[in-house]
Design an enzyme around this catalytic site. Sequence first.
Site, short mmCIF file in Angstrom:
data_model
loop_
_atom_site.label_atom_id
_atom_site.label_comp_id
_atom_site.label_asym_id
_atom_site.label_seq_id
_atom_site.Cartn_x
_atom_site.Cartn_y
_atom_site.Cartn_z
N GLU A 94 9.89 -36.33 22.65
CA GLU A 94 10.86 -37.23 23.26
C GLU A 94 12.29 -36.90 22.85
OE1 GLU A 94 8.08 -41.04 24.11
OE2 GLU A 94 9.04 -40.91 22.17
N CYS A 118 5.45 -41.53 7.11
CA CYS A 118 6.04 -42.78 6.61
C CYS A 118 5.31 -43.98 7.21
CB CYS A 118 7.52 -42.84 6.95
SG CYS A 118 8.45 -41.51 6.20
N CYS A 121 6.91 -45.92 10.30
CA CYS A 121 7.38 -45.10 11.42
C CYS A 121 6.20 -44.71 12.31
CB CYS A 121 8.07 -43.85 10.87
SG CYS A 121 8.45 -42.62 12.13
N CYS A 337 14.70 -46.12 16.89
CA CYS A 337 14.32 -45.29 15.74
C CYS A 337 12.92 -45.59 15.29
CB CYS A 337 15.23 -45.60 14.55
SG CYS A 337 16.87 -45.02 14.76
N1 SAH Z 1 12.34 -37.43 9.70
C1 SAH Z 1 13.72 -37.70 9.60
C2 SAH Z 1 14.37 -37.83 10.95
C3 SAH Z 1 13.66 -38.61 12.01
S1 SAH Z 1 13.42 -40.33 11.73
C4 SAH Z 1 13.97 -38.93 8.76
O1 SAH Z 1 13.05 -39.67 8.49
O2 SAH Z 1 15.11 -39.10 8.36
C5 SAH Z 1 14.97 -40.99 12.15
C6 SAH Z 1 15.31 -42.35 11.54
O3 SAH Z 1 14.48 -43.41 12.06
C7 SAH Z 1 15.13 -42.39 10.03
O4 SAH Z 1 16.26 -42.90 9.42
C8 SAH Z 1 13.96 -43.32 9.89
O5 SAH Z 1 13.97 -43.92 8.69
C9 SAH Z 1 14.16 -44.29 11.03
N2 SAH Z 1 12.97 -45.10 11.34
C10 SAH Z 1 11.69 -44.73 11.31
N3 SAH Z 1 10.88 -45.77 11.64
C11 SAH Z 1 11.69 -46.81 11.90
C12 SAH Z 1 11.46 -48.15 12.31
N4 SAH Z 1 10.24 -48.63 12.54
N5 SAH Z 1 12.53 -48.95 12.48
C13 SAH Z 1 13.79 -48.48 12.28
N6 SAH Z 1 14.06 -47.22 11.90
C14 SAH Z 1 13.02 -46.39 11.70
FE1 SF4 Z 2 9.09 -40.39 8.10
FE2 SF4 Z 2 9.09 -40.82 10.72
FE3 SF4 Z 2 11.11 -39.42 9.61
FE4 SF4 Z 2 8.65 -38.38 9.78
S1 SF4 Z 2 9.97 -38.94 11.50
S2 SF4 Z 2 9.97 -38.37 7.99
S3 SF4 Z 2 7.33 -40.14 9.46
S4 SF4 Z 2 10.61 -41.58 9.27
#
Ligand code: SAH
Ligand code: SF4
Length: 349
Positions: A94, A118, A121, A337
């Site tokens: 995406e 994570c 996420c 996000c």
């Molecule tokens: N893997 C990298 C980049 C992609 S995630 C990282 O984690 O930084 C991009 C952003 O989305 C990150 O800051 C992550 O913490 C945030 N994110 C992930 N799940 C989320 C959620 N459920 N609500 C809000 N932000 C979220």
């Molecule tokens: Fe963590 Fe999601 Fe970022 Fe991957 S994309 S590092 S699972 S927040």
Amino acid sequence: MTENLASVFEMEKEELIKAGIEKGLKPFQAKDCYVWLYNRRVNSPEEWSSLPKTFRKEIKHYFDFSFPQILKESVSKDGTTKLLLELYDKMKIEAVYIPQGKRTTLCISSQVGCPVGCSFCLTGKGGFIRNLTASEIFLQLVVLEKRFSLFGKHYNVVLMGMGEPLLNLDNFKKSLKIILDPEGLAISRRRITVSTVGIKGKLEEYLQDTGLPPIAISLHSAMEEKRRKLIPSRAVLSVKEIREILQKSSRREREKISIEYVLIRDFNDSKEDAYALKKFCKGLKVKVNLIPLNQNKLLDFNSPEKEEVIKFQDILSSGGISTTIRKSRGGDINAACGLLSTMEKIKAR
Ligand code: SAH
Ligand code: SF4
């Protein structure tokens, strides 16, 4: 991708020029191919008017010039639009268009899925499939540009889609060569932000190279145990290690590094958490971006109360730390996000 033909976009600049010369072009003409393809965003060689007609006709038999296909578009009430893109092997990623008044931000992916896993996420919950190739990374920008008529306009780019960019650093660096090249896509380095959880070995490598774009660190807790619950992967640096690395690098870098902090109700949104973060930031050249969790029924966590977010921000601001609260965009289409793509995959299980 047309079967058996290699994608023209997977060649580095020098390789492409060499290939052009091998097909009978003069060096300046071969470089012109690169300029047509990237600087002018013209992926149909018939239109490369400065080049010989026979070459323009023949080159299509040697290389594939196609882009990832847009399979689906989801438009949010706020204008945020999520594109579901299909890659040559049918894998899906995406890329998101985020209009914000006069500003536009494009959010792109670095991997199909994500191996970090994570717990808050959805991408992480869906598992990991593969790294994106260099061209699959930058072509997301080209596809978004074409779809939203952005060619020639300024926009910001965030590597905040699916995946962890520092786990695909080689391809990302290769992609950046074309993204940043004034004869390539010519996007300014400072308009790009790379978001990372901080990968062992890779964060140091990244920060040493000042030619790479500014970085945002996904911290989410300044307390080690809590952070581990959110980000379980062993490949990820500890809070202490991240602090040490930032301390060394912030002396050299003029740019402030962003600390991203997803606020989760009754988990990491207390006063104590805010004080821990304040302590973490003390003496570092950083700014904090608070991200209220985007809730989803597939996640075990909840969004924080508005008042808690403000209190949290106040504690940091009172310590002189520049702190912003990220407004969630595209929540109604799962383009916010952490809510990318895996929806379909998770549902299918
Ligand atoms: N893997 C990298 C980049 C992609 S995630 C990282 O984690 O930084 C991009 C952003 O989305 C990150 O800051 C992550 O913490 C945030 N994110 C992930 N799940 C989320 C959620 N459920 N609500 C809000 N932000 C979220
Ligand atoms: Fe963590 Fe999601 Fe970022 Fe991957 S994309 S590092 S699972 S927040």
